[in-house]
Design an enzyme around this catalytic site. Structure first.
Site, short mmCIF file in Angstrom:
data_model
loop_
_atom_site.label_atom_id
_atom_site.label_comp_id
_atom_site.label_asym_id
_atom_site.label_seq_id
_atom_site.Cartn_x
_atom_site.Cartn_y
_atom_site.Cartn_z
N ARG A 77 0.37 20.91 -10.82
CA ARG A 77 -0.25 22.48 -10.93
C ARG A 77 -1.45 22.76 -10.96
NH1 ARG A 77 0.04 26.17 -16.21
NH2 ARG A 77 0.70 28.38 -14.76
N HIS A 81 -1.58 25.74 -7.84
CA HIS A 81 -3.13 26.74 -7.49
C HIS A 81 -3.80 27.12 -6.94
CE1 HIS A 81 -0.82 27.93 -11.66
NE2 HIS A 81 0.10 27.65 -11.00
N ASP A 82 -4.27 26.10 -6.80
CA ASP A 82 -5.41 25.87 -5.78
C ASP A 82 -5.19 26.29 -4.37
OD1 ASP A 82 -8.31 25.54 -4.36
OD2 ASP A 82 -7.80 23.11 -3.99
N ASN A 109 -2.90 32.01 -14.01
CA ASN A 109 -4.04 30.62 -14.46
C ASN A 109 -4.44 29.94 -15.83
OD1 ASN A 109 -4.21 29.71 -11.71
ND2 ASN A 109 -6.26 31.22 -11.38
N HIS A 210 8.63 20.96 -11.10
CA HIS A 210 9.03 21.04 -12.27
C HIS A 210 9.73 20.12 -13.10
CE1 HIS A 210 8.28 26.21 -11.91
NE2 HIS A 210 7.14 25.03 -12.02
N THR A 211 10.15 19.51 -12.44
CA THR A 211 11.09 18.06 -13.25
C THR A 211 10.04 17.07 -13.92
OG1 THR A 211 12.49 16.17 -12.39
CG2 THR A 211 10.25 16.31 -11.07
N ASP A 256 12.23 19.81 -18.23
CA ASP A 256 13.48 19.12 -17.07
C ASP A 256 14.16 18.07 -17.74
OD1 ASP A 256 15.26 17.91 -15.95
OD2 ASP A 256 14.30 16.69 -14.76
N ASP A 264 12.21 12.68 -10.91
CA ASP A 264 13.52 12.36 -10.50
C ASP A 264 13.89 13.51 -10.20
OD1 ASP A 264 13.73 13.49 -12.56
OD2 ASP A 264 14.29 11.45 -13.66
#
Length: 356
Positions: A77, A81-82, A109, A210-211, A256, A264
């Site tokens: 993450r 965000h960078d 952030n 987001h897994t 998840d 995955d």
């Protein structure tokens, strides 16, 4: 009868030949689909100046993730965000100063893991001890993100290197404008990413990050209170209410539900079962423009991995600084000009020599 068999055989041969041509064309296209590398970056950038770079990073992160696998999502993450704000220049790593807040203090952030910043600085120290100040913090962040993916079960891939660190951080307004909020719908996502030359496949693939990881209640409780979002599975919603009993709960939950610590394609299976945590997740399956992509990734993990790697390589090159632009920070949290440790001319000279 013989004539029919001959015609059938001829048709079969024609179809087979056509399929072979199509497959050959597909593989040719696939081979050429690797995103181009921007000027100044290279697959072999540190082969001479810091040949042990990647092994140093990976060896350390193997231990970090063994102790706490949740740190993998934090590092992944951090790279996102960078890169999406002002480009992949390590600006999100910079501490603020009096009267000038850093990117870290911008609302999107505030939920970045503090430990992620510590890990990057630790990696910076280990690499510097081995090679001197030749590797940028932005490159270390990119490598840490790649290893966060690979060491949790995701694809192995090379990262083009040669980024330099930015001298300034972005404003709060720029940070908010460039990071997609969890309540965004598919239209907002597609429009926002299109400005950075990402297509719908890129958008869905990048969302697959987001897994792994966790989400804060305040990022999704608007889907629960006062009324439940109709696109959310009822059992899933009831379970979330147990974690977040009020709209302003401070708790977190896994992103998840099928394999929360493994990189995955189960995130996409979640979406097909209306078990996406954020609006920005679930709407990718609700929206007709991205639904088919979600489905294709849900049934074909190899395809997801391929497209994720392509999108990550593209993202990792957003507005990078190369050549003589920017600097190579000795401390990822502080610009060299603000680093009291580098106040002597000798030490600054050594830094300059290492960068040349």
């Amino acid at each position: 009868m013989a004539l029919v068999s001959t015609n059938s055989l001829t048709s079969l041969l024609f179809i087979t030949s056509s399929l072979l041509l199509l497959l050959g064309s597909f593989h040719g296209t696939k081979a050429q689909s690797t995103p181009p590398i921007v000027n100044g970056l290279s697959w072999t950038f540190y082969d001479s100046s810091c040949p042990k770079l990647e092994s140093i990073v990976r060896k350390r992160l193997q231990k970090v993730f063994k102790d706490d696998v949740g740190q993998a999502a934090g590092l992944l993450r951090l790279h996102f965000h960078d890169c999406f704000v002002q480009g992949c220049d390590g600006s999100v790593l910079l501490d603020g100063s009096a009267g000038k807040p850093s990117e870290q203090q911008a609302i999107p952030n505030l939920t970045l893991r503090l430990e992620s910043f510590k890990i990057i600085n630790d990696l910076r120290s280990r690499v510097q001890k081995e090679c001197g100040t030749v590797v940028s913090c932005s490159d270390i962040t990119a490598l840490a993100a790649r290893d966060a993916v690979y060491l949790t079960g995701g694809p192995e891939y090379d990262v083009p290197l040669g980024r330099r660190d930015g001298l300034n951080f972005a404003t709060a307004n720029a940070t908010i404008a460039n990071l997609i909020p969890p309540f965004a719908n598919a239209s907002t996502i597609l429009t926002s990413l299109a400005t950075k030359n990402f297509d719908a496949t890129d958008a869905v693939a990048l969302s697959g990050a987001h897994t792994i990881g966790r989400g804060h209640c305040t990022s999704f409780t608007a889907r629960l209170y006062p009324n439940q979002d109709t696109t959310m599975d009822k059992t899933f919603a009831n379970n979330l209410k147990g974690v977040c009993p009020t709209k302003d709960s401070n708790n977190t939950t896994i992103m998840d539900i099928r394999s929360p610590n493994k990189f995955d394609n189960k995130y996409y299976v979640d979406l097909m079962n209306r078990q996406g945590l954020f609006t920005s997740d679930q709407d990718l399956y609700t929206d007709g423009r991205t639904r088919g992509i979600v489905t294709s990734f849900a049934v074909n993990q190899s395809l997801f991995f391929e497209k994720f790697v392509d999108a990550m390589i593209k993202m990792g090159q957003l507005n990078v600084l190369t050549g003589t632009r920017g600097e190579i920070r000795a401390n990822c949290s502080v610009r060299n000009s603000d680093n009291s440790f580098l106040s002597t001319g000798v030490e600054m000279g050594q830094i300059g020599l290492a960068q040349s």
